[in-house]
Structure formats: structure tokens, C-alpha cells
Write a protein that holds these residues in place. Sequence first.
Motif, PDB file in Angstrom:
ATOM      1  N   HIS A   1      56.852  39.530  68.565  1.00 32.22           N
ATOM      2  CA  HIS A   1      57.320  40.892  68.306  1.00 32.22           C
ATOM      3  C   HIS A   1      56.764  41.434  66.992  1.00 32.22           C
ATOM      4  N   LEU A   2      56.622  40.565  66.004  1.00 31.17           N
ATOM      5  CA  LEU A   2      56.125  40.979  64.697  1.00 31.17           C
ATOM      6  C   LEU A   2      54.656  40.596  64.545  1.00 31.17           C
ATOM      7  N   ILE A   3      53.911  41.432  63.845  1.00 38.57           N
ATOM      8  CA  ILE A   3      52.496  41.136  63.591  1.00 38.57           C
ATOM      9  C   ILE A   3      52.366  39.869  62.757  1.00 38.57           C
ATOM     10  N   ILE A   4      53.196  39.749  61.725  1.00 37.62           N
ATOM     11  CA  ILE A   4      53.121  38.576  60.857  1.00 37.62           C
ATOM     12  C   ILE A   4      53.468  37.308  61.632  1.00 37.62           C
ATOM     13  N   SER A   5      54.396  37.417  62.574  1.00 33.99           N
ATOM     14  CA  SER A   5      54.769  36.257  63.381  1.00 33.99           C
ATOM     15  C   SER A   5      53.611  35.823  64.277  1.00 33.99           C
ATOM     16  N   THR A   6      52.925  36.792  64.858  1.00 33.06           N
ATOM     17  CA  THR A   6      51.765  36.476  65.697  1.00 33.06           C
ATOM     18  C   THR A   6      50.694  35.749  64.895  1.00 33.06           C
ATOM     19  N   LYS A   7      50.471  36.196  63.662  1.00 37.05           N
ATOM     20  CA  LYS A   7      49.417  35.596  62.842  1.00 37.05           C
ATOM     21  C   LYS A   7      49.804  34.200  62.349  1.00 37.05           C
ATOM     22  N   VAL A   8      51.059  34.017  62.005  1.00 38.62           N
ATOM     23  CA  VAL A   8      51.489  32.687  61.562  1.00 38.62           C
ATOM     24  C   VAL A   8      51.461  31.708  62.734  1.00 38.62           C
ATOM     25  N   HIS A   9      51.883  32.163  63.915  1.00 33.52           N
ATOM     26  CA  HIS A   9      51.794  31.308  65.098  1.00 33.52           C
ATOM     27  C   HIS A   9      50.338  30.962  65.410  1.00 33.52           C
ATOM     28  N   ALA A  10      49.452  31.927  65.212  1.00 34.84           N
ATOM     29  CA  ALA A  10      48.032  31.665  65.460  1.00 34.84           C
ATOM     30  C   ALA A  10      47.506  30.602  64.498  1.00 34.84           C
ATOM     31  N   LEU A  11      47.882  30.705  63.229  1.00 39.19           N
ATOM     32  CA  LEU A  11      47.441  29.705  62.254  1.00 39.19           C
ATOM     33  C   LEU A  11      47.990  28.329  62.611  1.00 39.19           C
ATOM     34  N   PHE A  12      49.235  28.285  63.040  1.00 41.58           N
ATOM     35  CA  PHE A  12      49.816  27.020  63.498  1.00 41.58           C
ATOM     36  C   PHE A  12      48.976  26.421  64.622  1.00 41.58           C
ATOM     37  N   GLY A  13      48.594  27.257  65.570  1.00 41.39           N
ATOM     38  CA  GLY A  13      47.772  26.774  66.676  1.00 41.39           C
ATOM     39  C   GLY A  13      46.413  26.286  66.221  1.00 41.39           C
ATOM     40  N   TYR A  14      45.790  27.009  65.283  1.00 42.35           N
ATOM     41  CA  TYR A  14      44.470  26.598  64.792  1.00 42.35           C
ATOM     42  C   TYR A  14      44.530  25.246  64.085  1.00 42.35           C
ATOM     43  N   VAL A  15      45.555  25.073  63.263  1.00 48.44           N
ATOM     44  CA  VAL A  15      45.686  23.801  62.533  1.00 48.44           C
ATOM     45  C   VAL A  15      45.936  22.653  63.507  1.00 48.44           C
ATOM     46  N   LEU A  16      46.739  22.918  64.531  1.00 47.76           N
ATOM     47  CA  LEU A  16      47.001  21.888  65.538  1.00 47.76           C
ATOM     48  C   LEU A  16      45.725  21.546  66.303  1.00 47.76           C
ATOM     49  N   MET A  17      44.943  22.565  66.642  1.00 51.39           N
ATOM     50  CA  MET A  17      43.663  22.323  67.302  1.00 51.39           C
ATOM     51  C   MET A  17      42.731  21.505  66.417  1.00 51.39           C
ATOM     52  N   ALA A  18      42.719  21.820  65.137  1.00 48.92           N
ATOM     53  CA  ALA A  18      41.873  21.071  64.205  1.00 48.92           C
ATOM     54  C   ALA A  18      42.298  19.607  64.148  1.00 48.92           C
ATOM     55  N   GLY A  19      43.617  19.366  64.149  1.00 51.92           N
ATOM     56  CA  GLY A  19      44.101  17.988  64.130  1.00 51.92           C
ATOM     57  C   GLY A  19      43.633  17.199  65.338  1.00 51.92           C
ATOM     58  N   GLY A  20      43.704  17.817  66.522  1.00 53.08           N
ATOM     59  CA  GLY A  20      43.221  17.143  67.724  1.00 53.08           C
ATOM     60  C   GLY A  20      41.723  16.898  67.676  1.00 53.08           C
ATOM     61  N   ALA A  21      40.974  17.888  67.180  1.00 52.21           N
ATOM     62  CA  ALA A  21      39.517  17.736  67.090  1.00 52.21           C
ATOM     63  C   ALA A  21      39.135  16.634  66.103  1.00 52.21           C
ATOM     64  N   PHE A  22      39.821  16.602  64.966  1.00 51.46           N
ATOM     65  CA  PHE A  22      39.535  15.555  63.979  1.00 51.46           C
ATOM     66  C   PHE A  22      39.842  14.168  64.545  1.00 51.46           C
ATOM     67  N   ARG A  23      40.876  14.094  65.357  1.00 55.63           N
ATOM     68  CA  ARG A  23      41.239  12.803  65.958  1.00 55.63           C
ATOM     69  C   ARG A  23      40.157  12.345  66.939  1.00 55.63           C
ATOM     70  N   ILE A  24      39.602  13.271  67.708  1.00 60.27           N
ATOM     71  CA  ILE A  24      38.526  12.917  68.639  1.00 60.27           C
ATOM     72  C   ILE A  24      37.289  12.449  67.875  1.00 60.27           C
ATOM     73  N   ILE A  25      36.954  13.155  66.788  1.00 66.80           N
ATOM     74  CA  ILE A  25      35.810  12.750  65.968  1.00 66.80           C
ATOM     75  C   ILE A  25      36.036  11.348  65.404  1.00 66.80           C
ATOM     76  N   GLU A  26      37.259  11.098  64.958  1.00 64.09           N
ATOM     77  CA  GLU A  26      37.576   9.776  64.403  1.00 64.09           C
ATOM     78  C   GLU A  26      37.404   8.678  65.448  1.00 64.09           C
ATOM     79  N   ILE A  27      37.952   8.908  66.649  1.00 64.57           N
ATOM     80  CA  ILE A  27      37.909   7.880  67.691  1.00 64.57           C
ATOM     81  C   ILE A  27      36.484   7.678  68.212  1.00 64.57           C
ATOM     82  N   SER A  28      35.805   8.778  68.518  1.00 70.28           N
ATOM     83  CA  SER A  28      34.531   8.687  69.232  1.00 70.28           C
ATOM     84  C   SER A  28      33.332   8.475  68.319  1.00 70.28           C
TER      85      SER A  28
END
Length: 443
Positions: free
Chosen positions: A304-331
Motif C-alpha cells: 500500500h505504501l511506496i516505502i513499504s514496496t521499496k523496503v520489501h524489494a530490498l529484502f528480496g534482493y538481499v535474500l536473492m544475493a544470499g542464495g546466489a552466494f551460497r551457490i557460488i560457495e558450493i559449486s
Amino acid sequence: MVIGRSILHTTIIIGLALALFAKPGRCMEMDNSDEYTRPEIVDAGPKTFHWLCTMGLLLILPSVATALSFADKLGLSLFLQFVSAVYAMIEAVVLRFPDADGIENRTSRGTAWFLMALLSCTLFLGSLASGTGALIRNKRLQSFVTYTGEYKLRTLHKVFSMAAVLTGWVKTCLAPVAMFGFCRDAHTGQCIAHGIMGSAFVLYGFVYSMVLVLPWIRNNQGKYSQDRIDSWVMCAWGIVNTFTEHRWGREGWGHGDYQHTAMGIIWWAGGLLGIFLSRNGKRTFVPSLLIIFTGWAMSEHSQHLIISTKVHALFGYVLMAGGAFRIIEISFLLRDRRSDGGIMSFQYLAPFCLVCSGILFMSANEEQLILVVRLGADHSAYSLVVISAAFMTYLWIIMALELYLRLASGSEKSPLNDYRASDVTEFELDNIGDVDRELEART
């Protein structure tokens, strides 16, 4: 060859960073704060000091005591828990976290009483395990200690100590909620979801950190790899989420129902694949890929809020980065091995991203962001403060684990002793094999 690998890894990381964060054409629109009048901030200084005391004495101090307990340093652990128990009693009986109307919500109040009781039980069990004279003189307690045994009492003390840390985390997180009067009426469900899911990611980051820091876990060559355990947990959570987020056949489908149910489906589907690929102790990318897809889905949630959308987006980006870093570490770094012996600095990135995403998600509930809008801050400033909290949380996690590792290394009952013994045995057997081969070659 080594230079080529380094260039490849660097290219991958830069590409991920650009893909996740470099979105052109972002506008700087802000939410209108005129319609929001609450929450009011009253007595900010004393309440902040009270909250810092609560965090220090009901979260950080019990975590140090827990590290001491797990390292079998029971005496000092009991002393620290006694200090925490005294403060918990004062917190429950005298102190409050009232909002602007002078009311503290029942959840925060109940948690204070529960934590006082839990710390008291922890202290009692630890005293029995240590053989405190005043307690052991009682005949009933003597028979109880004899029947239960010191080992079981120490184990119970460790379990209760860990439970006290988790409850301290809940109390520390609930205090700002109570002070600002958040999470009432229609906002309760959203707050619970953000609190539970955010804390789950922080706990997941703690587990990854524990596996990384403790050598007898990091270098374990047991039957199940970390990825297999992750796959089982994700599969189970996905099944539960699929059938609990929506009342199938009894109500209509809403926007949120589709989102959460779909997330449950992908977790159990991916979890099944991860379970299959990680059989016989193998590594697999699937849990990390599920984290990436979860992060992407979260980054696309409109709010509903613009700031909420952006903070949720940042949360998603950081989570995606964590998964990507884990794949790089394993593979790429470990090449499907469980460990490379020591710890590489890159390996701290994935658990930190999980902790950071958890803190971001906990800080993204609507009422909290309304307060940020009323204060005139934007999403970037707020996010930097929240990420600072994530840095401090991760520092606390790593320091607690390092403290336990240092204490355990000097303990006679430490799992580190068994780990060292197995290393020595393998080394000696390898040497014997080498000697035999040399003798055969000479003859």
C-alpha cells in the motif's frame, strides 16, 4: 588457472550485484504523511535506555551464559543467569514498555513474566547440576538428582538456556512494538507474519554460521549433508504452508492467498528435488535456488505504501544475493565438497544475507514504515539503519559462536577433542598407507 577462477568469481559477483540493485529509472516519490497521526513518540530517551538494558540483560547476557553452559563452564554461566533472572523479575514486576496512551500490550507483558519463570527454572536446573549445597541438602532434591543424573540435568540446563535466549530475542523485538502501540486490531496478523518469518531467516543465518564456525560440524563427513537437511525442512514447511495459508474449498481466493500458497508449492516441490539430489551425502544447489526464488517473489510484492514496496524489494534482493552466494560457495569455491578445511571470508556472506534479510523483513511492517514516513525519512535512510542493526546482529551471532569455540577448546568434554582425535587417527592411517606403498615400491 587461479587468476582465471578469480576473474570468473568476480565477474559473477559483479553481475549479480548489477542485476539485483541496478534498476534504471527509479523515481524518488514519497508517501504522503498528512493522513497519519499515530504512533506518537513519548519519553523517547528513557524508553530507549530501558530497551537497551533489556537487550543487554535479557538477550546478550543470556547468550553468553548459554555459550558458557554448552562449554561446561557451569559456575560462571549460573552467575550470569542469576543477574538476568533478577532483571527479568524487575522487568516483570516493576518496569513497563507503555505506548503513548500508557498501555503495554498483553503479549509483551506476558513474555516478561514467562521469561522470568524460564530463567528461574534454568537457574534451578543449573544449580542442581552443579551440586549447589543449599539445594542438595533437601532429601527430595537429592533423590531427584540421583534419579535424573548429572548428565541429564546439564543437558536440560543447556536446553533451557537456549530457550531463554530465544525468549529474550522475542522480548527484545516485542518491546518497540509495545512502546509504539503497533500490531493492534487489523495489523496483528501482519506483525505476526513479519516477526515469525523474519526471525526464521535470522535463525537460518545462525544455523549456517554455526555450521561454518564450528569445525566439528563444518568438516563433518556424516551421512547427510547440510543441503539434504535444508531440503527436508523446506519440503516440510512448503507442505504446511500450502494447506494452511488458504482454507481450501471454504473461502474465496485473494491476492495474498495466491502468493503464500504458491510459495509453499515451490518449496515442497523444490525440496523433493533437493532431497533426491543430495542423497548419499552429496551437495546440491536446490535450497539456495529456492531462497533466490523466494527473494524474487518477495521483491515483487506490491504494498500500500511506496516505502513499504521499496523496503520489501530490498529484502528480496538481499535474500536473492544470499542464495546466489551460497551457490557460488558450493559449486565454485568448495567444488561440491562439504568443506575446504578452513573458513574463507566469502563464506560469511551467505549467512549474513540471511540475517540481514530477516531483520529487513521484521522491520517492514506497515505501521513501522508509517512512523518512518511521519518522521520525514525515506526508504534508503531507513534501510541503512536497519542493515546496521543486521550487522550488529550478525556480530552478536559470530561472537557468541567464537566464544563457545574458544571455551570448548579448553574443555575436557568438548566435541573438539573427538574431532581432533579423528583427525589424528586419519593422519596416522594415511601415513601408514604411505609407508606401505613406499616399501612395496622399494622391493
